[in-house]
Each structure stands twice: as C-alpha cells, then as structure tokens.
Motif scaffolding. Sequence first.
Motif, short mmCIF file in Angstrom:
data_model
loop_
_atom_site.label_atom_id
_atom_site.label_comp_id
_atom_site.label_asym_id
_atom_site.label_seq_id
_atom_site.Cartn_x
_atom_site.Cartn_y
_atom_site.Cartn_z
N PHE A 132 -38.46 -20.40 56.78
CA PHE A 132 -37.74 -20.81 55.56
C PHE A 132 -36.34 -20.20 55.61
O PHE A 132 -36.10 -19.16 56.23
CB PHE A 132 -38.50 -20.34 54.34
N LYS A 133 -35.41 -20.84 54.94
CA LYS A 133 -34.00 -20.45 55.03
C LYS A 133 -33.73 -18.99 54.65
O LYS A 133 -32.83 -18.36 55.23
CB LYS A 133 -33.13 -21.38 54.20
N SER A 134 -34.49 -18.45 53.71
CA SER A 134 -34.26 -17.05 53.32
C SER A 134 -34.62 -16.10 54.46
O SER A 134 -33.97 -15.07 54.66
CB SER A 134 -35.06 -16.71 52.06
N PHE A 135 -35.66 -16.44 55.23
CA PHE A 135 -36.02 -15.64 56.39
C PHE A 135 -34.98 -15.79 57.50
O PHE A 135 -34.62 -14.82 58.16
CB PHE A 135 -37.40 -16.03 56.92
N LEU A 136 -34.48 -17.01 57.68
CA LEU A 136 -33.45 -17.23 58.70
C LEU A 136 -32.21 -16.40 58.39
O LEU A 136 -31.56 -15.87 59.30
CB LEU A 136 -33.10 -18.72 58.77
N LYS A 137 -31.88 -16.28 57.12
CA LYS A 137 -30.73 -15.47 56.72
C LYS A 137 -30.93 -14.00 57.12
O LYS A 137 -30.00 -13.33 57.58
CB LYS A 137 -30.51 -15.58 55.21
N VAL A 138 -32.17 -13.52 56.95
CA VAL A 138 -32.49 -12.14 57.33
C VAL A 138 -32.38 -11.97 58.85
O VAL A 138 -31.80 -10.98 59.32
CB VAL A 138 -33.90 -11.78 56.85
N TYR A 139 -32.93 -12.91 59.61
CA TYR A 139 -32.84 -12.82 61.06
C TYR A 139 -31.38 -12.80 61.51
O TYR A 139 -31.00 -12.02 62.39
CB TYR A 139 -33.56 -13.98 61.74
N GLU A 140 -30.58 -13.67 60.90
CA GLU A 140 -29.17 -13.72 61.26
C GLU A 140 -28.47 -12.39 60.99
O GLU A 140 -27.61 -11.95 61.75
CB GLU A 140 -28.47 -14.83 60.48
N GLN A 141 -28.89 -11.73 59.92
CA GLN A 141 -28.26 -10.46 59.54
C GLN A 141 -28.59 -9.35 60.53
O GLN A 141 -27.72 -8.55 60.90
CB GLN A 141 -28.72 -10.06 58.14
N ILE A 142 -29.84 -9.26 60.98
CA ILE A 142 -30.22 -8.15 61.85
C ILE A 142 -29.95 -8.43 63.32
O ILE A 142 -29.91 -7.52 64.14
CB ILE A 142 -31.71 -7.77 61.67
N LEU A 143 -29.74 -9.72 63.67
CA LEU A 143 -29.51 -10.09 65.06
C LEU A 143 -28.06 -9.90 65.47
O LEU A 143 -27.14 -9.97 64.64
CB LEU A 143 -29.91 -11.55 65.30
N ILE A 144 -27.86 -9.67 66.76
CA ILE A 144 -26.51 -9.61 67.31
C ILE A 144 -25.88 -11.00 67.19
O ILE A 144 -26.54 -11.99 66.88
CB ILE A 144 -26.53 -9.18 68.79
N GLU A 145 -24.59 -11.09 67.46
CA GLU A 145 -23.91 -12.38 67.44
C GLU A 145 -24.59 -13.32 68.44
O GLU A 145 -24.86 -12.94 69.57
CB GLU A 145 -22.43 -12.22 67.80
N HIS A 146 -24.86 -14.53 68.01
CA HIS A 146 -25.57 -15.53 68.81
C HIS A 146 -27.00 -15.08 69.14
O HIS A 146 -27.57 -15.51 70.14
CB HIS A 146 -24.81 -15.84 70.10
N GLY A 147 -27.57 -14.21 68.29
CA GLY A 147 -28.93 -13.75 68.50
C GLY A 147 -29.94 -14.88 68.48
O GLY A 147 -29.73 -15.92 67.85
N VAL A 148 -31.05 -14.68 69.18
CA VAL A 148 -32.02 -15.74 69.45
C VAL A 148 -33.30 -15.57 68.64
O VAL A 148 -33.79 -14.45 68.45
CB VAL A 148 -32.36 -15.76 70.96
N VAL A 149 -33.83 -16.70 68.19
CA VAL A 149 -35.14 -16.77 67.57
C VAL A 149 -36.01 -17.67 68.43
O VAL A 149 -35.62 -18.79 68.77
CB VAL A 149 -35.08 -17.35 66.14
N GLU A 150 -37.20 -17.18 68.82
CA GLU A 150 -38.17 -17.99 69.55
C GLU A 150 -39.41 -18.15 68.67
O GLU A 150 -39.94 -17.17 68.16
CB GLU A 150 -38.56 -17.34 70.88
N PHE A 151 -39.84 -19.39 68.54
CA PHE A 151 -40.95 -19.72 67.65
C PHE A 151 -41.98 -20.56 68.38
O PHE A 151 -41.65 -21.56 69.02
CB PHE A 151 -40.39 -20.49 66.44
N LYS A 152 -43.25 -20.13 68.31
CA LYS A 152 -44.35 -20.89 68.91
C LYS A 152 -45.44 -21.11 67.86
O LYS A 152 -45.71 -20.23 67.04
CB LYS A 152 -44.95 -20.15 70.10
N THR A 153 -46.08 -22.28 67.94
CA THR A 153 -47.16 -22.59 67.01
C THR A 153 -48.02 -23.71 67.58
O THR A 153 -47.58 -24.46 68.46
CB THR A 153 -46.60 -23.02 65.64
N ASP A 154 -49.23 -23.82 67.06
CA ASP A 154 -50.09 -24.96 67.38
C ASP A 154 -50.07 -25.98 66.24
O ASP A 154 -50.69 -27.04 66.35
CB ASP A 154 -51.52 -24.49 67.61
N ASN A 155 -49.37 -25.65 65.16
CA ASN A 155 -49.37 -26.47 63.95
C ASN A 155 -48.19 -27.43 63.96
O ASN A 155 -47.05 -27.02 63.79
CB ASN A 155 -49.32 -25.55 62.72
N GLN A 156 -48.48 -28.72 64.16
CA GLN A 156 -47.41 -29.71 64.28
C GLN A 156 -46.57 -29.80 63.01
O GLN A 156 -45.35 -29.92 63.06
CB GLN A 156 -48.00 -31.09 64.60
#
Length: 212
Positions: A132-156
């Motif tokens: 969700f966008k609020s979590f993405l905002k948090v990831y962006e804040q703690i990550l370095i510039e151009h920081g990466v998010v990797e996401f895996k799931t079995d739920n389409q």
Amino acid sequence: MRVRNKPWAPELIEAHPDLIVEKGQEFKGKWHERFAKKQPLFIEVGTGKGQFIINMAKKYPQYNFIGIEIQKTVIAIALKNALEEQLPNLQFLYADGAELTDYFEDHEVSKVFLNFSDPWPKTRHEKRRLTFKSFLKVYEQILIEHGVVEFKTDNQGLFEYSLSSLNNYGMHFDGVWLDLHHSEENDENVETEYEHKFSAKGQPIYKVRAHF
C-alpha cells in the motif's frame, strides 16, 4: 504465519542478544555496529522461520541482512535455525515491520524484501497490505537513493494490486516475473518456506523488483 507458542522461545531470545534485538530503536542509524563489517544493509519484512534470510546471508557475505518478525515464537525458530550457521552478516529484529522508521534512519537500508505477505483480500483492509502507498512511502524514506524493493507472492490478486500500487507511486520496474520458477531469474532465486511449499504443488510464483 501462526504457530503454537513455544515455551523455550523467550529464553532463547534472551540468551542471544548478540543476534536478536527486541524493538531496536537504540540502533537506528547505526545498525552497522551489530555486524562484523560495515556493508550494504538488506532487510526482510516478515521473515517467518528464517529460511530466506539465512540462505541469503550465506549466499551473499558481502551484504548485511536483518530479518524482521513480529511473532515471538516464529522469530525464535528463525533464530534457532540461524544459530547452526554462525553468520556474521545476519541479525534479527523482533518488532513490528509496520514501524520501520522507528528502527531505521533515513537512507540506512539498501534493499527491502517482501516475501509472501498477508494478502489482506478485503477492500477495507487495503491499508494493511505491505505494498500500500503508505508502506511504500516508508520504504522510500529508509532506503538509499534508488533503493530496491523485491516482492514475491503466490497470490495473483495481491500481485496485480502491488504492480498497480508501485506503478502509481512512480516506482521504476527492473523486472516482473509471472512464473518465477520457470524463468532465468530462478537461477539465482532463494526460496522461502511458503515458496517451496506452494511451488511444489505447481502454484506459479510471482515476483517484481522495482526501485524508487
């Protein structure tokens, strides 16, 4: 992931303050002090029993890893599994992954892994989804510039939602896999417990890698 409480879990956690931190606000901005070397820091939100983060730490000694888990028994099992490996580049954080800015300074983390997160399928629970966008905002804040998010799931459904959420947030896609285990990306893939279980049943595994 829900498991029965293990009576030995609190004692095991208490016995290994060198490998596991409860809450962890005191290390905000200085997590490198917990590791043998100062290296790029990767975190997994919802580490479960630790299969993924342990094997990542073994495979990539040039990075430091923190597995974050809110359930005491589950993270105690991960800790128990990690003790057999004695990895100087692995730590655990017993805390709520929804409060990452309490534990990590701005731009302290290089990569965030989200593996088989709770899909929260009901619309009224959308804000709890880890993409969700609020979590993405948090990831962006703690990550370095151009920081990466990797996401895996079995739920389409969750995967399609996540692609839309990341795209709407303005993230840049580095790769999208609709059947990870039948792609070249699988050559370097490190499985989670859930992933192994679902893929063995023929369930396709979805993955996206994106950066801010």
